[in-house]
Design a protein around this motif. Structure first.
Motif, PDB file in Angstrom:
ATOM      1  N   HIS A  77       0.823  -1.222   0.000  1.00  0.00           N
ATOM      2  CA  HIS A  77       0.000   0.000   0.000  1.00  0.00           C
ATOM      3  C   HIS A  77       0.859   1.276   0.000  1.00  0.00           C
ATOM      4  O   HIS A  77       0.518   2.264  -0.648  1.00  0.00           O
ATOM      5  CB  HIS A  77      -0.892  -0.035   1.245  1.00  0.00           C
TER       6      HIS A  77
ATOM      7  N   SER B 156       0.245   9.597   5.915  1.00  0.00           N
ATOM      8  CA  SER B 156      -1.120   9.061   5.853  1.00  0.00           C
ATOM      9  C   SER B 156      -1.647   8.866   7.263  1.00  0.00           C
ATOM     10  O   SER B 156      -1.018   9.293   8.230  1.00  0.00           O
ATOM     11  CB  SER B 156      -1.110   7.734   5.089  1.00  0.00           C
TER      12      SER B 156
ATOM     13  N   ASP C 268      -6.683   7.290   0.088  1.00  0.00           N
ATOM     14  CA  ASP C 268      -6.666   5.899  -0.371  1.00  0.00           C
ATOM     15  C   ASP C 268      -7.537   5.723  -1.604  1.00  0.00           C
ATOM     16  O   ASP C 268      -8.675   6.189  -1.652  1.00  0.00           O
ATOM     17  CB  ASP C 268      -7.135   4.978   0.761  1.00  0.00           C
TER      18      ASP C 268
ATOM     19  N   HIS D  96       1.157   4.329  -2.749  1.00  0.00           N
ATOM     20  CA  HIS D  96       1.012   5.788  -2.586  1.00  0.00           C
ATOM     21  C   HIS D  96       2.086   6.500  -3.424  1.00  0.00           C
ATOM     22  O   HIS D  96       1.831   7.561  -3.980  1.00  0.00           O
ATOM     23  CB  HIS D  96       1.128   6.191  -1.113  1.00  0.00           C
TER      24      HIS D  96
HETATM   25 ZN    ZN Z   1      -3.054   5.137   2.461  1.00  0.00          ZN
END
Ligand code: ZN
Ligand code: KG4
Length: 335
Positions: A112, A137, A304, A116
């Motif tokens: 993840h 984040s 996200d 980004h």
């Molecule tokens: Zn994220």
């Protein structure tokens, strides 16, 4: 290009998302949020898993419909393998595996946080490496030195809370709903950033700490409310502006140190907190002063989303990676 159309699926936290990447363009980018957490002041993992289960099929259908594609038309399926909430990761991961098994399309598990960073390539396919990326984040705060598309080194990281958590927990103390970051951003525009002072974290080098700043807000509000129970209501805009100013200043102080150390070709922002308007503005100023071009993703690619998962999937697949059906999710960085 072997993999020209990729379905991306994201379910690491509280957003269920599906997107279609096609030859560098995003044909669909669908995100379903989860209002169910608002009243709890944070994400409730079990409720998140259940909401992912009810959202994942309609969200994926919608992405395919918007792109005018059928599942048979995609070349591969990319999904978030981790880090994230274990139950949430299982929902997206198992759905992606089911699709891969039933269609015979290759599967690619994506980190993840790397995704980004891959969000940057959607709008800037040919950046100047190395990129110094400030990834901020709800779960992570890191300075990354990105050496090539999917090769990156963590050169600084938080020792406790993430920047997004500092925003969200600070907002909760002010009685604002979750996630509080966007609300603090909104109210800060109407307040004086220098009215109150919150001390920055004291950790060495390129690392971060946000627990001190958060605790100082807690005690500040407690003391002021004893003097005047309406203090937060009366001063909300100024508190938001000053608290945001302290967080953003601290993030950028460390970023400047890293720029000095690594002399990158590009500087970049990634992660949900990069939607913050003060951070974006001040980051552009750093770019102006240093002469190093800044990459700042559009809002929909900051928070996200699955477009970044599909983009990361593309780069991983083209460099020969695939993921087998037995792959497990991972909860923390580094597998
Ligand atoms: Zn994220
Ligand atoms: O990247 P992201 O969508 O999810 C994670 O991977 O954590 O980041 C979510 C975080 C939340 O903490 C939210 O409050 C914060 O990003 N955020 C903001 C803003 N928009 C989202 N923080 C400050 N200002 C904003 N405008």
């Amino acid at each position: 290009m072997r993999y020209s159309t990729i379905l991306g699926i994201e379910s690491s936290c509280d957003d269920t998302a599906a997107a279609i990447w096609h030859k560098g363009k995003i044909l669909a980018n669908v995100v379903a949020g989860q209002a169910v957490h608002e009243k709890y002041g944070g994400v409730v993992p079990e409720l998140a898993s259940r909401a992912h289960q009810s959202h994942i099929v309609p969200v994926t259908d919608q992405a395919l419909n918007q792109a005018n594609l059928k599942i048979q038309d995609v070349d591969a399926i990319a999904y978030t393998q981790g880090p994230g909430l274990i139950g949430s990761l299982h929902v997206g991961g198992n759905f992606a595996k089911g699709l891969s098994l039933s269609t015979g399309k290759p599967l690619i598990g994506v980190n993840h946080l790397q995704a980004h960073v891959a969000a940057l390539y959607i709008e800037t396919p040919n950046p100047v490496f190395p990129i110094l990326c400030l990834l901020v984040s709800g779960g992570h705060t890191q300075l990354l030195l990105v050496k090539s598309y999917m090769e990156m080194e963590i050169v600084g990281s938080t020792m406790d809370d993430a920047a997004g958590e500092a925003f969200d927990k600070g907002a909760k103390m002010m009685g604002l709903p979750y996630p509080g970051g966007p609300l603090i951003d909104k109210y800060a525009k109407l307040g004086d950033p220098l009215k109150f002072k919150f001390p920055e974290g004291k950790v060495p080098e390129l690392h971060f700490s946000f627990s001190g700043i958060k605790t100082s807000l807690l005690y500040f509000l407690r003391d002021e409310k004893i003097k005047d129970p309406d203090f937060v209501e009366m001063e909300l805009y100024h508190i938001c502006a000053s608290y945001q100013h302290s967080i953003v200043d601290y993030l950028l102080k460390k970023t400047r140190m890293a720029i000095h150390k690594f002399q990158p070709g590009n500087i970049a922002l990634a992660g949900g907190v990069s939607a913050n308007s003060q951070l974006r503005k001040d980051f552009l100023n750093i770019s102006k002063v240093t002469g190093i071009p800044a990459l700042i993703p559009a809002f929909e690619y900051c928070t996200d989303n699955a477009a970044m998962i599909a983009a990361a999937g593309h780069y991983l697949l083209e460099s020969g990676h695939t993921t087998d059906l037995g792959a497990l999710p991972f909860v923390r960085m580094g597998k």
